[in-house]
Design a protein around this motif. Structure first.
Motif, PDB file in Angstrom:
ATOM      1  N   UNK A 127      73.856  71.902  97.923  1.00 20.17           N
ATOM      2  CA  UNK A 127      74.222  72.945  98.872  1.00 20.17           C
ATOM      3  C   UNK A 127      73.770  74.316  98.370  1.00 20.17           C
ATOM      4  N   UNK A 128      73.781  74.518  97.049  1.00 20.02           N
ATOM      5  CA  UNK A 128      73.222  75.761  96.507  1.00 20.02           C
ATOM      6  C   UNK A 128      71.720  75.817  96.768  1.00 20.02           C
ATOM      7  N   UNK A 129      71.076  74.661  96.705  1.00 19.73           N
ATOM      8  CA  UNK A 129      69.653  74.601  97.029  1.00 19.73           C
ATOM      9  C   UNK A 129      69.387  74.957  98.478  1.00 19.73           C
ATOM     10  N   UNK A 130      70.270  74.529  99.389  1.00 23.08           N
ATOM     11  CA  UNK A 130      70.132  74.891 100.798  1.00 23.08           C
ATOM     12  C   UNK A 130      70.264  76.400 100.991  1.00 23.08           C
ATOM     13  N   UNK A 180      69.679  77.965 108.725  1.00 25.14           N
ATOM     14  CA  UNK A 180      70.910  77.553 109.410  1.00 25.14           C
ATOM     15  C   UNK A 180      71.528  76.289 108.811  1.00 25.14           C
ATOM     16  N   UNK A 181      70.912  75.690 107.810  1.00 27.68           N
ATOM     17  CA  UNK A 181      71.393  74.416 107.272  1.00 27.68           C
ATOM     18  C   UNK A 181      72.603  74.575 106.355  1.00 27.68           C
ATOM     19  N   UNK A 182      72.746  75.739 105.706  1.00 23.59           N
ATOM     20  CA  UNK A 182      73.772  75.891 104.680  1.00 23.59           C
ATOM     21  C   UNK A 182      75.183  75.796 105.247  1.00 23.59           C
ATOM     22  N   UNK A 183      75.490  76.571 106.278  1.00 26.25           N
ATOM     23  CA  UNK A 183      76.863  76.629 106.790  1.00 26.25           C
ATOM     24  C   UNK A 183      77.364  75.275 107.289  1.00 26.25           C
TER      25      UNK A 183
END
Length: 399
Positions: A95-98, A122-125
């Motif tokens: 998720x840090x990579x996202x 927009x992938x992180x949230x």
């Protein structure tokens, strides 16, 4: 012994608070250079990113810095709320990579397809929200599930920005940026309304005081939270300025009324506490300034920066400090460098207000000065918190 990277990626507050602070410095350094060139009479004609520079600046402060703080805070706090396990290292790394992918995509958007930038950013949230939903399902309390609703509003604001940048919804970026910022302030109204009086009460009782404790109650808390959440929704819905002014004014007034009962004066000798109270004060004043701006009585840019620098910047700096120290096993005492950093943010808030409300001649000097103080504040945070965030807890130093 655990390696440094395993330590950093082993707990959410470590990786995301470090990422937030480093990005706060790096993104503002670039913005200072861009502004400095224009202040000197030059012009930056080409950038790596596609959107207008002021959109890039606002977007990355809100959906870059702000999103990293949300990731670190909620992935640390929600397991405590639910009694569940913290996120495992592979998930945190992914998720840090996202989050980093989103920053890289927006930065390089001048050479990428807009839809590809949107997907990456927009992938992180959603990834964060899915993890939070799984944890909150263990103990689905309404006041905690509210976090998911606010994260959805935050994502919707970012979606509106990208719909503008892709040409699908021209002009939507302005509303999307403001909605994102006001969702962050709404989260402060929700979470700050819990932790500020609670931490103050704990400190007073620890000092032996059982009377005159902070006052809380649904009579103020419920309408204050509702008004704060309503404001970004009104923005995304395209509500008229009088409606926005009414919502912002009510939110600011209710924020100040809540704060008045939290015994802030008692905390004047405890920087780990009074910084929270003061940041919340600036939040309330920022809402009132925004209401005035919607009625044409003040600068909207000045009001938004009062919320952004004083409210969001001040609150996130002190919350990251408290969480970083507490969860790394260090004493809950604000390091002098962090106190100095918070004072720098106060100075940055004042200078940015001068840039918006003062004469045209003051714009560049005041704005550049505010940026320099912002950079100094987060550099001081990194100096003070680097060891706690990158080394094992003292009680687990053996591995």
């Amino acid at each position: 012994m655990m390696g440094p990277l395993r330590i950093v990626f082993g707990e959410a507050f470590r990786v995301f608070f470090l990422a937030a602070a480093l990005f706060a410095v790096a993104a503002m350094v670039y913005w200072e250079v861009w502004l400095g060139v224009h202040a000197a009479g030059g012009m930056v004609t080409r950038t790596a990113f596609a959107p207008p520079p002021h959109h890039w600046h606002a977007h990355e402060m809100i959906y870059g810095y702000g999103a990293a703080v949300l990731g670190g805070f909620f992935l640390t706090a929600v397991p405590n709320w639910t009694g569940g396990r913290t996120a495992p290292l592979p998930f945190l790394a992914a998720v840090a990579g996202l989050w980093l992918l989103g920053r890289a995509a927006v930065w390089a958007s001048g050479g990428l397809a807009p839809w590809l930038v949107a997907i990456a950013d927009l992938a992180f949230a959603p990834a964060l929200g899915l993890r939070l939903a799984l944890m909150l399902a263990r103990r689905p309390k309404p006041q905690n599930l509210m976090v998911l609703a606010l994260l959805a509003i935050f994502w919707s604001g970012n979606l509106a920005v990208h719909l503008d940048w892709t040409g699908v919804w021209p002009g939507a970026a302005e509303a999307g940026l403001r909605a994102g910022l006001l969702t962050l302030t709404a989260l402060i109204a929700v979470i700050g309304g819990r932790i500020i009086p609670a931490f103050t009460t704990n400190a007073m009782r620890k000092a032996g005081r059982e009377t005159g404790l902070p006052r809380t109650g649904r009579r103020l808390d419920a309408p204050a939270v509702a008004a704060a959440i309503l404001l970004p929704l009104l923005l995304l819905a395209g509500a008229p300025e009088p409606a926005l002014a009414g919502a912002a004014g009510a939110t600011g007034l209710l924020a100040l009324l809540r704060l008045a009962g939290w015994r802030g004066w008692w905390t004047r000798h405890a920087p780990i506490l009074w910084t929270m109270h003061l940041a919340y004060l600036l939040l309330g004043l920022g809402y009132l300034a925004l209401a005035a701006a919607q009625l044409g009585l003040a600068s909207e840019v000045g009001a938004l920066h009062l919320l952004a620098i004083g409210g969001i910047g001040g609150m996130t700096l002190t919350v990251m400090t408290r969480a970083g120290l507490g969860h790394s096993g260090r004493p809950l005492a604000a390091p002098p460098a962090v106190v100095a950093g918070f004072l720098c943010l106060l100075g940055a808030t004042g200078l940015r207000a001068l840039a918006s409300f003062g004469s045209l001649a003051a714009y560049y000097p005041a704005t550049l000065g505010a940026g320099a103080l912002w950079i100094t504040a987060f550099a001081l945070f990194l100096t003070a918190l680097w060891e706690p965030l990158t080394t094992a807890r003292p009680d687990r130093a053996g591995g």
